[in-house]
Design a protein around this motif. Sequence first.
Motif, PDB file in Angstrom:
ATOM      1  N   GLY A 196       0.806  -1.221   0.000  1.00 23.68           N
ATOM      2  CA  GLY A 196       0.000   0.000   0.000  1.00 23.68           C
ATOM      3  C   GLY A 196       0.834   1.262   0.000  1.00 23.68           C
ATOM      4  O   GLY A 196       0.402   2.298   0.517  1.00 23.68           O
ATOM      5  N   LYS A 197       2.035   1.203  -0.584  1.00 23.66           N
ATOM      6  CA  LYS A 197       2.924   2.357  -0.585  1.00 23.66           C
ATOM      7  C   LYS A 197       2.989   2.994  -1.969  1.00 23.66           C
ATOM      8  O   LYS A 197       2.937   2.297  -2.991  1.00 23.66           O
ATOM      9  CB  LYS A 197       4.346   1.937  -0.181  1.00 23.66           C
ATOM     10  N   SER A 198       3.102   4.287  -1.996  1.00 26.65           N
ATOM     11  CA  SER A 198       3.404   4.993  -3.242  1.00 26.65           C
ATOM     12  C   SER A 198       4.910   4.983  -3.445  1.00 26.65           C
ATOM     13  O   SER A 198       5.678   4.598  -2.546  1.00 26.65           O
ATOM     14  CB  SER A 198       2.909   6.437  -3.174  1.00 26.65           C
ATOM     15  N   GLN A 199       5.369   5.414  -4.601  1.00 23.86           N
ATOM     16  CA  GLN A 199       6.807   5.524  -4.818  1.00 23.86           C
ATOM     17  C   GLN A 199       7.426   6.514  -3.846  1.00 23.86           C
ATOM     18  O   GLN A 199       8.551   6.312  -3.371  1.00 23.86           O
ATOM     19  CB  GLN A 199       7.097   5.934  -6.264  1.00 23.86           C
ATOM     20  N   GLU A 200       6.691   7.563  -3.535  1.00 27.08           N
ATOM     21  CA  GLU A 200       7.192   8.551  -2.571  1.00 27.08           C
ATOM     22  C   GLU A 200       7.311   7.929  -1.181  1.00 27.08           C
ATOM     23  O   GLU A 200       8.292   8.187  -0.458  1.00 27.08           O
ATOM     24  CB  GLU A 200       6.262   9.763  -2.529  1.00 27.08           C
ATOM     25  N   ASP A 201       6.316   7.107  -0.794  1.00 35.26           N
ATOM     26  CA  ASP A 201       6.371   6.433   0.515  1.00 35.26           C
ATOM     27  C   ASP A 201       7.580   5.514   0.600  1.00 35.26           C
ATOM     28  O   ASP A 201       8.300   5.491   1.607  1.00 35.26           O
ATOM     29  CB  ASP A 201       5.102   5.607   0.735  1.00 35.26           C
ATOM     30  N   LEU A 202       7.805   4.732  -0.467  1.00 35.15           N
ATOM     31  CA  LEU A 202       8.928   3.795  -0.466  1.00 35.15           C
ATOM     32  C   LEU A 202      10.258   4.551  -0.428  1.00 35.15           C
ATOM     33  O   LEU A 202      11.176   4.153   0.293  1.00 35.15           O
ATOM     34  CB  LEU A 202       8.872   2.892  -1.700  1.00 35.15           C
ATOM     35  N   ALA A 203      10.344   5.632  -1.189  1.00 38.11           N
ATOM     36  CA  ALA A 203      11.575   6.418  -1.192  1.00 38.11           C
ATOM     37  C   ALA A 203      11.893   6.935   0.209  1.00 38.11           C
ATOM     38  O   ALA A 203      13.040   6.866   0.667  1.00 38.11           O
ATOM     39  CB  ALA A 203      11.458   7.578  -2.179  1.00 38.11           C
ATOM     40  N   GLU A 204      10.881   7.411   0.907  1.00 40.48           N
ATOM     41  CA  GLU A 204      11.094   7.932   2.263  1.00 40.48           C
ATOM     42  C   GLU A 204      11.499   6.814   3.217  1.00 40.48           C
ATOM     43  O   GLU A 204      12.422   6.967   4.022  1.00 40.48           O
ATOM     44  CB  GLU A 204       9.814   8.604   2.767  1.00 40.48           C
TER      45      GLU A 204
ATOM     46  N   ALA B  11      12.948   4.028   2.500  1.00 46.14           N
ATOM     47  CA  ALA B  11      14.238   3.456   2.144  1.00 46.14           C
ATOM     48  C   ALA B  11      15.380   4.463   2.248  1.00 46.14           C
ATOM     49  O   ALA B  11      16.552   4.082   2.135  1.00 46.14           O
ATOM     50  CB  ALA B  11      14.182   2.908   0.714  1.00 46.14           C
ATOM     51  N   GLY B  12      15.046   5.736   2.445  1.00 42.69           N
ATOM     52  CA  GLY B  12      16.083   6.756   2.494  1.00 42.69           C
ATOM     53  C   GLY B  12      16.689   7.030   1.137  1.00 42.69           C
ATOM     54  O   GLY B  12      17.886   7.338   1.023  1.00 42.69           O
ATOM     55  N   LEU B  13      15.861   6.914   0.083  1.00 43.67           N
ATOM     56  CA  LEU B  13      16.322   7.125  -1.289  1.00 43.67           C
ATOM     57  C   LEU B  13      15.523   8.236  -1.936  1.00 43.67           C
ATOM     58  O   LEU B  13      14.492   8.664  -1.419  1.00 43.67           O
ATOM     59  CB  LEU B  13      16.160   5.838  -2.113  1.00 43.67           C
ATOM     60  N   SER B  14      15.982   8.681  -3.081  1.00 43.05           N
ATOM     61  CA  SER B  14      15.210   9.653  -3.847  1.00 43.05           C
ATOM     62  C   SER B  14      14.103   8.932  -4.613  1.00 43.05           C
ATOM     63  O   SER B  14      14.207   7.736  -4.902  1.00 43.05           O
ATOM     64  CB  SER B  14      16.115  10.401  -4.827  1.00 43.05           C
ATOM     65  N   VAL B  15      13.057   9.664  -4.941  1.00 38.45           N
ATOM     66  CA  VAL B  15      11.968   9.079  -5.719  1.00 38.45           C
ATOM     67  C   VAL B  15      12.483   8.619  -7.085  1.00 38.45           C
ATOM     68  O   VAL B  15      12.092   7.566  -7.600  1.00 38.45           O
ATOM     69  CB  VAL B  15      10.814  10.092  -5.888  1.00 38.45           C
ATOM     70  N   SER B  16      13.400   9.385  -7.656  1.00 37.89           N
ATOM     71  CA  SER B  16      13.928   9.023  -8.971  1.00 37.89           C
ATOM     72  C   SER B  16      14.684   7.694  -8.921  1.00 37.89           C
ATOM     73  O   SER B  16      14.651   6.914  -9.879  1.00 37.89           O
ATOM     74  CB  SER B  16      14.838  10.133  -9.509  1.00 37.89           C
TER      75      SER B  16
ATOM     76  N   GLU C   2      23.536  -2.090  -2.935  1.00 37.69           N
ATOM     77  CA  GLU C   2      23.188  -1.376  -1.700  1.00 37.69           C
ATOM     78  C   GLU C   2      21.833  -0.691  -1.830  1.00 37.69           C
ATOM     79  O   GLU C   2      21.088  -0.582  -0.841  1.00 37.69           O
ATOM     80  CB  GLU C   2      24.265  -0.341  -1.377  1.00 37.69           C
ATOM     81  N   THR C   3      21.495  -0.234  -3.028  1.00 39.07           N
ATOM     82  CA  THR C   3      20.182   0.377  -3.242  1.00 39.07           C
ATOM     83  C   THR C   3      19.076  -0.654  -3.081  1.00 39.07           C
ATOM     84  O   THR C   3      18.022  -0.375  -2.505  1.00 39.07           O
ATOM     85  CB  THR C   3      20.118   1.012  -4.650  1.00 39.07           C
ATOM     86  N   LEU C   4      19.318  -1.869  -3.582  1.00 42.89           N
ATOM     87  CA  LEU C   4      18.328  -2.940  -3.414  1.00 42.89           C
ATOM     88  C   LEU C   4      18.167  -3.298  -1.942  1.00 42.89           C
ATOM     89  O   LEU C   4      17.053  -3.596  -1.489  1.00 42.89           O
ATOM     90  CB  LEU C   4      18.748  -4.169  -4.216  1.00 42.89           C
ATOM     91  N   HIS C   5      19.275  -3.277  -1.168  1.00 44.17           N
ATOM     92  CA  HIS C   5      19.151  -3.505   0.281  1.00 44.17           C
ATOM     93  C   HIS C   5      18.222  -2.461   0.899  1.00 44.17           C
ATOM     94  O   HIS C   5      17.343  -2.785   1.707  1.00 44.17           O
ATOM     95  CB  HIS C   5      20.520  -3.398   0.969  1.00 44.17           C
ATOM     96  N   ALA C   6      18.428  -1.203   0.529  1.00 42.99           N
ATOM     97  CA  ALA C   6      17.623  -0.115   1.093  1.00 42.99           C
ATOM     98  C   ALA C   6      16.158  -0.260   0.702  1.00 42.99           C
ATOM     99  O   ALA C   6      15.253  -0.051   1.535  1.00 42.99           O
ATOM    100  CB  ALA C   6      18.162   1.233   0.625  1.00 42.99           C
ATOM    101  N   ILE C   7      15.889  -0.625  -0.543  1.00 45.83           N
ATOM    102  CA  ILE C   7      14.508  -0.814  -0.993  1.00 45.83           C
ATOM    103  C   ILE C   7      13.860  -1.961  -0.226  1.00 45.83           C
ATOM    104  O   ILE C   7      12.694  -1.871   0.196  1.00 45.83           O
ATOM    105  CB  ILE C   7      14.475  -1.068  -2.513  1.00 45.83           C
ATOM    106  N   ALA C   8      14.615  -3.045  -0.032  1.00 42.06           N
ATOM    107  CA  ALA C   8      14.074  -4.180   0.730  1.00 42.06           C
ATOM    108  C   ALA C   8      13.733  -3.763   2.152  1.00 42.06           C
ATOM    109  O   ALA C   8      12.679  -4.143   2.689  1.00 42.06           O
ATOM    110  CB  ALA C   8      15.084  -5.333   0.728  1.00 42.06           C
ATOM    111  N   ARG C   9      14.598  -2.965   2.775  1.00 42.35           N
ATOM    112  CA  ARG C   9      14.293  -2.482   4.129  1.00 42.35           C
ATOM    113  C   ARG C   9      13.040  -1.624   4.121  1.00 42.35           C
ATOM    114  O   ARG C   9      12.197  -1.711   5.015  1.00 42.35           O
ATOM    115  CB  ARG C   9      15.477  -1.682   4.684  1.00 42.35           C
ATOM    116  N   GLY C  10      12.919  -0.769   3.105  1.00 40.95           N
ATOM    117  CA  GLY C  10      11.734   0.079   3.012  1.00 40.95           C
ATOM    118  C   GLY C  10      10.461  -0.713   2.827  1.00 40.95           C
ATOM    119  O   GLY C  10       9.376  -0.289   3.261  1.00 40.95           O
TER     120      GLY C  10
END
Length: 417
Positions: free
Chosen positions: A17-25, A27-32, A46-54
């Motif tokens: 139930g997350k938007s791309q903006e929610d996931l970016a926040e 995961a600590g990443l930019s929306v882009s 490392e980006t995939l690790h962050a996305i998985a955590r998010g």
Amino acid sequence: MSREIGENIKRLRRTAGKSQEDLAEAAGLSVSTVQKAEQGRTVRTETLHAIARGLGVTTSKLFAADSPKPVVSDDATKRSLMPIREALMPPVGVDGVAMVPVHTPGGLAELRKGVLTTHDLYAADDFGAVARALPQLLRDSEATVALAEDDNARQQAERVRTLTLLVCGKFLTQVRQYDLAYSALTEGIRTAQSAGDRSGAAVGVIGLGWLLLRQDRFTDCYNLAVRAAEEMEPRISDTDPARVGIWGELWMRAAASAVRDNRPQEAKAARRMVARAAAGLPKEGAAFPTTWGGFGPVTASVKSVEDYLIRGDGRAEARAVLRLSERGVLRRDARKQSGNTTAVNWGRHRLDVAQAHVLLGAHQDGMEVLAAVKAAQPEWIKHQPMARRIMSDVLRTRKRTLSAEMRDMAAHLGVSG
């Protein structure tokens, strides 16, 4: 990265139930960056690790089978390693017998000495000399086993054969020839088992765990390392530093795979076991072949520091790396008492420090660390993707003109703007 991974990220995000903006926040990443990942474009592990955590899932859950992308030609590497391939993987006839040239090896002690000398060349980053020595060592060690006259002679020969295969697997993993490395390491483990050498088999498992980490096979690495660590756990009365070192290295593999797979509780538990093993060794312990890469309090500490930049690449993580790199057993004066970790482990730690400096915008400080690693290990650093990523970040984010040192480093690592 593959299209399937991008689709998995998108599906898991929508399920949560997350938007791309929610996931970016989260995961600590930019929306882009999230958009780039969902499109299947190339992003860092490392980006995939962050996305998985998010998303609250393991990193492994993002991976999926897909059509492989075309491989950029590595014909030069294949040709240069052909003698090793021929010695390690000879053709087998219909009778099941490998078609290999007949060799009459010298004495077993001389053969073992040659293998250890080759490992010394590997440790000195003389990869060309290693590649030239291994084919003959592989054939001679195989012939020595085949020509053994009794069970005792066969077991002694198998121990030297194990050693040869593990050195081969270590070299091939370093130069990223993973299928060949897997063949060498698994045969080495089986040969050690045949010789009744449980410690040799465990050292091989540590090496295989390193290979699995290189392939992002985090679950396989974790399960393999934990099972082996449980089998090799020293008794309370056991003060053998080699046994403790093997046990500590196995738990390091478990911790490294768990933190990369976004399994924080398992990672924390594994790090506790690493610390327990390190507490039993006031100094850095024995190196290969008694252990895979050496173990002790300094090794345990540098691997613990490494976790911060795996969990994230923000300013807080960078500051933690710089702070911890000057504390406890990692202080210069403390290392004089405890001994240092291996050159490879120390070089990897210094790359973490360089990356932390660059993340904080201190490009010159990061370059000074990189230059020191290059001066100490010029050939090794060429094979480190992390060094190339750091240099790429400098080229991408530095606003001032590059210094001569930066241009020389980029050329050495094969990084272009």
